[in-house]
Enzyme design. Structure first.
Site, PDB file in Angstrom:
ATOM      1  N   LYS A  56       0.846  -1.180   0.000  1.00 40.05           N
ATOM      2  CA  LYS A  56       0.000   0.000   0.000  1.00 40.05           C
ATOM      3  C   LYS A  56       0.884   1.233   0.000  1.00 40.05           C
ATOM      4  O   LYS A  56       2.009   1.134   0.482  1.00 40.05           O
ATOM      5  CB  LYS A  56      -0.950   0.024   1.188  1.00 40.05           C
ATOM      6  CG  LYS A  56      -0.371  -0.219   2.590  1.00 40.05           C
ATOM      7  CD  LYS A  56       0.740   0.594   3.161  1.00 40.05           C
ATOM      8  CE  LYS A  56       0.608   2.064   3.342  1.00 40.05           C
ATOM      9  NZ  LYS A  56       1.839   2.667   3.943  1.00 40.05           N
TER      10      LYS A  56
ATOM     11  N   TYR B 176      -4.337   4.720   6.124  1.00 40.59           N
ATOM     12  CA  TYR B 176      -4.935   3.945   7.227  1.00 40.59           C
ATOM     13  C   TYR B 176      -6.230   4.595   7.731  1.00 40.59           C
ATOM     14  O   TYR B 176      -7.256   3.910   7.815  1.00 40.59           O
ATOM     15  CB  TYR B 176      -3.923   3.730   8.360  1.00 40.59           C
ATOM     16  CG  TYR B 176      -2.830   2.758   7.963  1.00 40.59           C
ATOM     17  CD1 TYR B 176      -3.078   1.386   7.935  1.00 40.59           C
ATOM     18  CD2 TYR B 176      -1.571   3.204   7.584  1.00 40.59           C
ATOM     19  CE1 TYR B 176      -2.094   0.491   7.551  1.00 40.59           C
ATOM     20  CE2 TYR B 176      -0.587   2.318   7.188  1.00 40.59           C
ATOM     21  CZ  TYR B 176      -0.842   0.957   7.173  1.00 40.59           C
ATOM     22  OH  TYR B 176       0.128   0.079   6.774  1.00 40.59           O
TER      23      TYR B 176
HETATM   24  P1  NAD Z   1      12.317   1.564   2.500  1.00 42.45           P
HETATM   25  O1  NAD Z   1      12.814   2.864   2.021  1.00 42.45           O
HETATM   26  O2  NAD Z   1      12.787   1.081   3.829  1.00 42.45           O
HETATM   27  O3  NAD Z   1      12.612   0.423   1.426  1.00 42.45           O
HETATM   28  C1  NAD Z   1      12.448   0.637   0.050  1.00 42.45           C
HETATM   29  C2  NAD Z   1      13.328  -0.332  -0.715  1.00 42.45           C
HETATM   30  O4  NAD Z   1      13.199  -0.052  -2.100  1.00 42.45           O
HETATM   31  C3  NAD Z   1      14.825  -0.169  -0.362  1.00 42.45           C
HETATM   32  O5  NAD Z   1      15.395  -1.441  -0.206  1.00 42.45           O
HETATM   33  C4  NAD Z   1      15.409   0.510  -1.601  1.00 42.45           C
HETATM   34  O6  NAD Z   1      16.747   0.142  -1.845  1.00 42.45           O
HETATM   35  C5  NAD Z   1      14.495  -0.037  -2.699  1.00 42.45           C
HETATM   36  N1  NAD Z   1      14.505   0.798  -3.902  1.00 42.45           N
HETATM   37  C6  NAD Z   1      14.518   0.316  -5.152  1.00 42.45           C
HETATM   38  N2  NAD Z   1      14.528   1.295  -6.039  1.00 42.45           N
HETATM   39  C7  NAD Z   1      14.540   2.435  -5.339  1.00 42.45           C
HETATM   40  C8  NAD Z   1      14.561   3.808  -5.715  1.00 42.45           C
HETATM   41  N3  NAD Z   1      14.567   4.184  -6.999  1.00 42.45           N
HETATM   42  N4  NAD Z   1      14.569   4.717  -4.727  1.00 42.45           N
HETATM   43  C9  NAD Z   1      14.514   4.369  -3.420  1.00 42.45           C
HETATM   44  N5  NAD Z   1      14.508   3.063  -3.015  1.00 42.45           N
HETATM   45  C10 NAD Z   1      14.504   2.129  -3.969  1.00 42.45           C
HETATM   46  O7  NAD Z   1      10.718   1.662   2.479  1.00 42.45           O
HETATM   47  P2  NAD Z   1       9.671   0.725   3.240  1.00 42.45           P
HETATM   48  O8  NAD Z   1       9.271   1.394   4.495  1.00 42.45           O
HETATM   49  O9  NAD Z   1      10.154  -0.662   3.280  1.00 42.45           O
HETATM   50  O10 NAD Z   1       8.410   0.877   2.258  1.00 42.45           O
HETATM   51  C11 NAD Z   1       8.323   0.168   1.039  1.00 42.45           C
HETATM   52  C12 NAD Z   1       6.848  -0.005   0.670  1.00 42.45           C
HETATM   53  O11 NAD Z   1       6.207  -0.742   1.696  1.00 42.45           O
HETATM   54  C13 NAD Z   1       6.073   1.306   0.560  1.00 42.45           C
HETATM   55  O12 NAD Z   1       5.115   1.190  -0.445  1.00 42.45           O
HETATM   56  C14 NAD Z   1       5.389   1.448   1.895  1.00 42.45           C
HETATM   57  O13 NAD Z   1       4.192   2.207   1.849  1.00 42.45           O
HETATM   58  C15 NAD Z   1       5.107   0.003   2.221  1.00 42.45           C
HETATM   59  N6  NAD Z   1       5.024  -0.262   3.664  1.00 42.45           N
HETATM   60  C16 NAD Z   1       3.930  -0.893   4.120  1.00 42.45           C
HETATM   61  C17 NAD Z   1       3.804  -1.157   5.457  1.00 42.45           C
HETATM   62  C18 NAD Z   1       2.592  -1.874   5.948  1.00 42.45           C
HETATM   63  O14 NAD Z   1       2.398  -1.946   7.161  1.00 42.45           O
HETATM   64  N7  NAD Z   1       1.789  -2.460   5.086  1.00 42.45           N
HETATM   65  C19 NAD Z   1       4.799  -0.754   6.340  1.00 42.45           C
HETATM   66  C20 NAD Z   1       5.927  -0.125   5.841  1.00 42.45           C
HETATM   67  C21 NAD Z   1       6.033   0.127   4.485  1.00 42.45           C
END
Ligand code: NAD
Length: 371
Positions: free
Chosen positions: A144, A228
């Site tokens: 999401k 949310y």
């Molecule tokens: P994050 O920044 O910690 O991780 C993102 C990942 O994407 C990193 O490993 C990064 O290296 C990679 N990536 C690949 N191409 C990239 C680019 N061009 N620029 C930046 N990063 C790039 O983020 P996150 O918190 O893990 O979030 C990722 C997704 O998960 C989002 O869509 C977020 O909304 C979702 N999320 C959902 C929940 C939930 O409870 N459902 C919780 C956290 C995050």
């Protein structure tokens, strides 16, 4: 909830899964059989899942949760960082041929061990990689929010349909028992009609060198946390909003380029009004539902654990669950049994339809916009 869903959540699950194994071999191109809940091993394998994007959510939450799953296992990864590939390979005992990067990812089409790709990338990349996964014949769990625009979401849905794969969105709260009780109350109206909802989800962000504070990758509080309360307002009424008015505020414009604090008010066809808040400025997480004849609340309402519920006639309690494991297990179960997803791509697009109107309202100084 359907019989299918309750079969996963109650003691009847064991027999339900056992009974259903007969149909599984024919249901999937690559034969894949779940292990039965009683531990008796059926003859093949669980579904294989590849996590794409090994950031916070994949590393700290999803990968450990998959270890608790019965119907799906971590078969592969997609990462742009070779050092992460090495670490994950040894930690999760991954095969070299199941490790991809963003350039060679499309070769996953030849990999029969991977049934599902879980897209856990910055929001602006969800569309591209969902479509590439679909074209490679893989089912998709997309985190999401689904994508920045309704048009993007519709392209994702169409790609999955064309390639005959299932698409679901990472709305883990739909698999969480307190939230399911809120959904039930919307239907059964134990306290009469819902008149007012007050809900908010925010955290005090103190890291800024990250896509979440930037517009380019579709960061910002509305897309990160605001979905949310938006979801909560929708599932607490069981209705789609008919109008929205929204405002946004900046506290640290030098550090956060995308929206930092956003609030929005929704009206629903049955008359319910919802006041919703989100932000990167403070820690709060609540859902309060006021009805004709009483009220109920969850506080927190969308955390990974520790959800607490109260009703005007007393507390209510459910066992704590691993929301992510429950979601992934059920997704795999639905694929194996050719059942529809609890959370479809359509559910994702419903939120983005409202988000587009939130931006429109903000651009017009908070004007009420019909949806
Ligand atoms: P994050 O920044 O910690 O991780 C993102 C990942 O994407 C990193 O490993 C990064 O290296 C990679 N990536 C690949 N191409 C990239 C680019 N061009 N620029 C930046 N990063 C790039 O983020 P996150 O918190 O893990 O979030 C990722 C997704 O998960 C989002 O869509 C977020 O909304 C979702 N999320 C959902 C929940 C939930 O409870 N459902 C919780 C956290 C995050």
């Amino acid at each position: 909830m359907s019989k299918l869903i309750s079969g996963l959540y109650n003691p009847s699950r064991r027999s339900f899964l056992k009974k259903s194994t007969a149909g599984i071999i024919t249901a999937l191109a690559a034969p894949a059989i779940i292990s039965c809940a009683n531990g008796s091993q059926s003859n093949k394998k669980k579904l294989g899942l590849a996590l794409m994007g090994l950031g916070y959510y994949s590393t700290d939450i999803l990968a450990p949760s998959i270890q608790m799953c019965k119907n799906v296992y971590l078969a592969g990864i997609v990462t742009g960082t070779p050092s992460k590939a090495e670490t994950w390979k040894s930690k999760y005992n991954l095969k070299d041929e199941n490790i991809y990067n963003y350039e060679n990812f499309d070769e996953i089409i030849k990999n029969d061990e991977i049934d599902i790709v879980y897209v856990v990338l910055p929001n602006a990349l969800h569309k591209e990689f969902t479509i590439r996964a679909a074209k490679a014949g893989k089912h998709v769990i997309c985190e999401k929010p689904m994508a920045p625009t309704v048009a993007d979401c519709q392209e994702m849905i169409a790609a999955c349909k064309t390639n005959n794969v299932q698409l679901t969105i990472g709305y883990r709260m739909h698999f969480e028992p307190y939230t399911q009780e809120i959904m039930r109350l919307a239907k059964d109206k134990d306290f009469g009609n819902v008149r007012h909802i007050s809900t908010g989800a925010a955290f005090n962000m103190n890291f800024f060198d990250n896509w979440k504070s930037k517009k380019e990758l579709n960061g910002g509080s509305m897309m990160d946390m605001g979905v949310y309360p938006l979801q909560a307002a929708r599932y607490s009424t069981g209705e789609e909003p008919i109008s929205v008015s929204a405002q946004t505020f900046k506290i640290r414009p030098d550090k956060i380029e995308a929206d930092e604090v956003t609030s929005f008010q929704l009206q629903f066809p049955g008359g319910t009004v919802a006041t919703c808040a989100t932000g990167f400025h403070a820690n709060f997480n609540y859902l309060k539902v006021f009805c004709e004849n009483g009220w109920y609340e969850l506080d927190p309402f969308s955390s990974y654990n520790g959800i607490q519920g109260k009703k005007s006639n007393g507390e209510f309690k459910f066992p704590e669950v691993n929301q992510q494991a429950r979601q992934m297990d059920e997704v795999a179960w639905c694929l194996i049994n050719e059942k529809p997803m609890r959370v479809t791509g359509e559910e994702g697009v419903k939120d983005i339809r409202v988000v587009e109107k939130i931006w429109e309202s903000i651009a017009q100084g908070g004007k009420t916009i019909m949806i």
